[in-house]
Design an enzyme around this catalytic site. Structure first.
Site, PDB file in Angstrom:
ATOM      1  NE  ARG A  71      -3.650  -0.226   2.541  1.00 41.67           N
ATOM      2  CZ  ARG A  71      -4.192  -0.742   3.655  1.00 41.67           C
ATOM      3  NH1 ARG A  71      -3.951  -0.189   4.824  1.00 41.67           N
ATOM      4  NH2 ARG A  71      -4.986  -1.802   3.586  1.00 41.67           N
ATOM      5  NE  ARG A 140      -2.606   1.549   9.529  1.00 39.17           N
ATOM      6  CZ  ARG A 140      -3.359   0.490   9.202  1.00 39.17           C
ATOM      7  NH1 ARG A 140      -4.145   0.534   8.152  1.00 39.17           N
ATOM      8  NH2 ARG A 140      -3.331  -0.599   9.941  1.00 39.17           N
ATOM      9  CE  LYS A 204      -6.271  -1.123  11.028  1.00 38.00           C
ATOM     10  NZ  LYS A 204      -7.214  -1.712  10.049  1.00 38.00           N
ATOM     11  CE  LYS A 206      -7.872   2.844   9.240  1.00 40.45           C
ATOM     12  NZ  LYS A 206      -8.881   1.986   8.585  1.00 40.45           N
ATOM     13  CB  CYS A 422     -13.671  -4.171   1.295  1.00 38.05           C
ATOM     14  SG  CYS A 422     -14.196  -5.882   1.501  1.00 38.05           S
ATOM     15  CB  CYS A 428      -8.813  -9.617   2.012  1.00 34.91           C
ATOM     16  SG  CYS A 428      -8.905  -9.195   3.757  1.00 34.91           S
ATOM     17  CB  CYS A 467     -14.668  -9.873   7.127  1.00 34.90           C
ATOM     18  SG  CYS A 467     -13.428  -8.652   7.575  1.00 34.90           S
ATOM     19  CB  CYS A 471     -12.036  -2.397   4.348  1.00 29.45           C
ATOM     20  SG  CYS A 471     -11.041  -3.311   5.533  1.00 29.45           S
TER      21      CYS A 471
END
Ligand code: SRM
Ligand code: SF4
Length: 563
Positions: A71, A140, A204, A206, A422, A428, A467, A471
């Protein structure tokens, strides 16, 4: 892997070095050591395997078809032409030939073999891009509304998001050392991480910058959000939001999506201080034992907003002013041409699920080679903006766009234009069901249904995730689908079109037929009972078809309108 395990790996990694450099030399396996897969996330690199062939390889007693996702961090989504050409060339040479635009305005390569990782990373470094902190327990990619030249305030907000990104990037030299220079720092702690320390953040983090009335960055889903405030055409500061986040787990009510709260207003010059302090608070108070409870939203939820504001003001000596009024109209993109203040034009292309295939990449290359765009911009909704187009070039550009199938926004329905999926299968590792590959069919079926009820021209947000990590931000969609198992999804309904209200579970673990039947009833009610200008999600809540989620904890509590 438990939170404690991950904390140990981080602590022992010598600022994100681990044994990655050695693992890259090992020709016996296409994988890295387990502990290094934790470390490489901070470098923007995820180890994956091709799940389409996982079972066949297991039966053939072969190791999984290991491959990597990389990424690239793109603060504010803005990419220069030479950078785009480099990404494009790398995609065909060392990745799977596609480029994936993400829901956080970054760019992903899939299907990269271990032996090609260095080539790829050196390729992005050569055009002054990087993948450090694109993933991992750090701040991020900082998001920003994507059409910065529409007014002065957009340009300033973009600059602030880029400054935030630079300010909060880890200071470790590990990324450069491993991927670019190859020089090893063998002993001791080679550099300081004044903000993050040895163990970085618990999870994480954001940040997004929104510019009303457009909430394309879904500001209420961000751990930390800044809503740009304008007075007399000038940026005067930002409202601050804290504690948003969407990920949760099926059947675990202690996990839930949460909307960020607006806590006040700060002038621009305090932005970096506020962001740095909030990150430090999460560093010090976030849960480091249970990774499912480690996001900042749980710190805020458990300790409360008053505590947070006291901690923020006490540490930073920045005192929040009352939040200023603002209004959002939608969380999607504006397609087609927009004139910028400098008289140039920008085209917002519709890229389904953000996946750019070779022919589209060829088209973009042609436009860039002919110097038709000043830069390209990844939107928060997986689309692409071509910026800085001369009015005289518009017709030629439209021709090229049609030739290469680069855009179909004028042919796509409002439903399709407002849909996100996503990545999910086959790359994934977390996917429980299809998302990106299923979206085109799913939308076709919903389009047909909406047409039967005569409401096909209504924009409705539809988001599907493979899931519950969420995302594609499905809990902020008027229609949200979240994978449970192959072919089975949770259906969520009733979020607000502007991204300010979460949706709620309407069907649990349902098949496509069950979902379509339920949606049919919802569309029938909408067609018969909507008020002028009323959005689908608002109607479903007002009419009682779905009960509103007053708090994130309500989202996964089933509400069946028939009971
Ligand atoms: Fe995500 C993990 C893809 C945006 C919540 N996400 C993943 C991983 C890396 C799977 C993994 O850990 O092994 C996925 C890689 C799939 C692949 O093959 O490429 C993945 N996430 C994506 C992207 C590419 C989806 C897309 O279709 O665009 C987005 C990349 C964003 C970026 O450029 O940085 C992406 N992920 C999001 C968002 C939306 C956002 O940030 O605006 C969310 C929900 C917001 C949030 O964070 O709360 C999101 N991803 C997660 C989570 C759940 C986190 C949690 O709090 O529980 C995970 C799993 C985890 O962290 O353990 C995850
Ligand atoms: Fe993978 Fe789940 Fe994120 Fe989809 S929502 S990309 S399946 S982690």
């Amino acid at each position: 892997m438990s939170g404690t395990d991950v904390e140990k790996i981080k602590r022992d990694s010598r600022h994100l070095r681990g044994t990655v450099a050695d693992g890259l030399q090992d020709p016996v396996t296409g994988a890295l050591a387990d502990s290094d897969t934790v470390v490489t996330k901070f470098h923007g690199i995820y180890q994956q395997d091709d799940r389409d062939v996982r079972n066949a390889r297991r039966e053939a007693r072969l190791e999984p078809a290991y491959q990597f996702m990389i990424r690239v961090r793109v603060p504010g989504g803005v990419i220069q032409p030479d950078q785009w050409l480099a990404l494009d060339e790398l995609a065909s040479r060392v990745a799977n030939g596609t480029i994936r635009l993400t829901t956080r305005q970054a760019v992903q390569f899939h299907g990269v073999a271990k032996e090609n990782l260095k080539t790829l990373i050196r390729g992005i470094d050569a055009v002054l891009m990087d993948s450090l902190a694109a993933c991992g327990d750090v701040n991020r990619n900082v998001m920003c509304h994507v059409q910065p030249e529409a007014s002065q305030i957009h340009a300033e907000a973009l600059q602030w998001s880029q400054r935030l990104s630079a300010h909060l990037t880890p200071k470790t030299g590990a990324w450069r050392e491993i991927w670019i220079d190859g020089e090893k720092v063998t002993d001791g702690e080679p550099e300081a991480e004044p903000l993050y320390g040895e163990t970085y953040l618990p999870r994480k983090f954001k940040i997004g910058v929104a510019i009303p009335p457009v909430n394309d960055v879904d500001i209420f889903s961000q751990d930390l959000g800044f809503i740009a405030m304008e007075e007399g055409g000038r940026l005067v500061g930002f409202n601050v939001t804290v504690g948003g986040g969407l990920g949760c787990s099926h059947g675990e009510p202690k996990t839930f999506p949460r909307l960020g709260d607006v806590i006040g207003f700060v002038p621009p010059e305090q932005l970096l201080k506020v962001a740095e302090t909030v990150v430090a608070i999460q560093r010090d108070f976030g849960d480091r034992e249970d990774r499912k409870h480690a996001r900042f939203k749980y710190t805020v939820e458990d300790r409360g907003l008053d505590w947070l504001v006291r901690e923020l003001e006490g540490r930073s000596r920045v005192f929040l002013e009352p939040a200023r009024p603002f209004d959002f109209t939608g969380n999607g993109d504006r397609y087609g041409w927009t004139e910028a203040v400098d008289g140039t034009w920008q085209m917002n292309l519709f890229i389904q699920s953000g996946r750019l295939f070779p022919t589209q990449l060829q088209g973009l290359r042609a436009l860039i080679d002919e110097h038709m765009v000043s830069d390209v911009r990844v939107t928060p909704n997986q689309n692409l903006v071509l910026a800085g187009v001369d009015a005289a070039n518009r017709a030629r550009m439209e021709e090229a766009i049609a030739t290469y199938g680069l855009d179909a926004h004028d042919k796509a329905s409002p439903l399709r234009l407002n849909a996100l999926a996503c990545v999910a299968l086959p790359t994934c590792g977390m996917a429980m069901a299809e998302a990106e590959r299923y979206l085109p069919d799913l939308i076709r079926r919903i389009e047909e249904m909406a047409a039967r009820h005569g409401v096909e021209e209504q924009p409705v947000t539809v988001r599907i995730s493979g899931c519950p990590n969420g995302c594609s931000r499905p809990y902020l969609a008027e229609i949200g689908l979240v994978g449970r198992a192959p072919g089975r999804y949770n259906l969520y309904l009733g979020a607000a079109f502007d991204g300010a209200r979460l949706n709620r579970l309407a069907l649990d673990n349902a098949s496509e037929a069950e979902i379509l039947e339920h949606l049919d009833a919802a569309f029938a009610g909408f067609a018969a009972g909507r008020e002028p200008g009323e959005h689908f999600g608002d109607f479903l809540v007002r009419s009682g078809f779905i009960a509103p989620a007053h708090h994130g904890r309500d989202v996964n509590i089933l509400h069946d309108h028939r009971t």
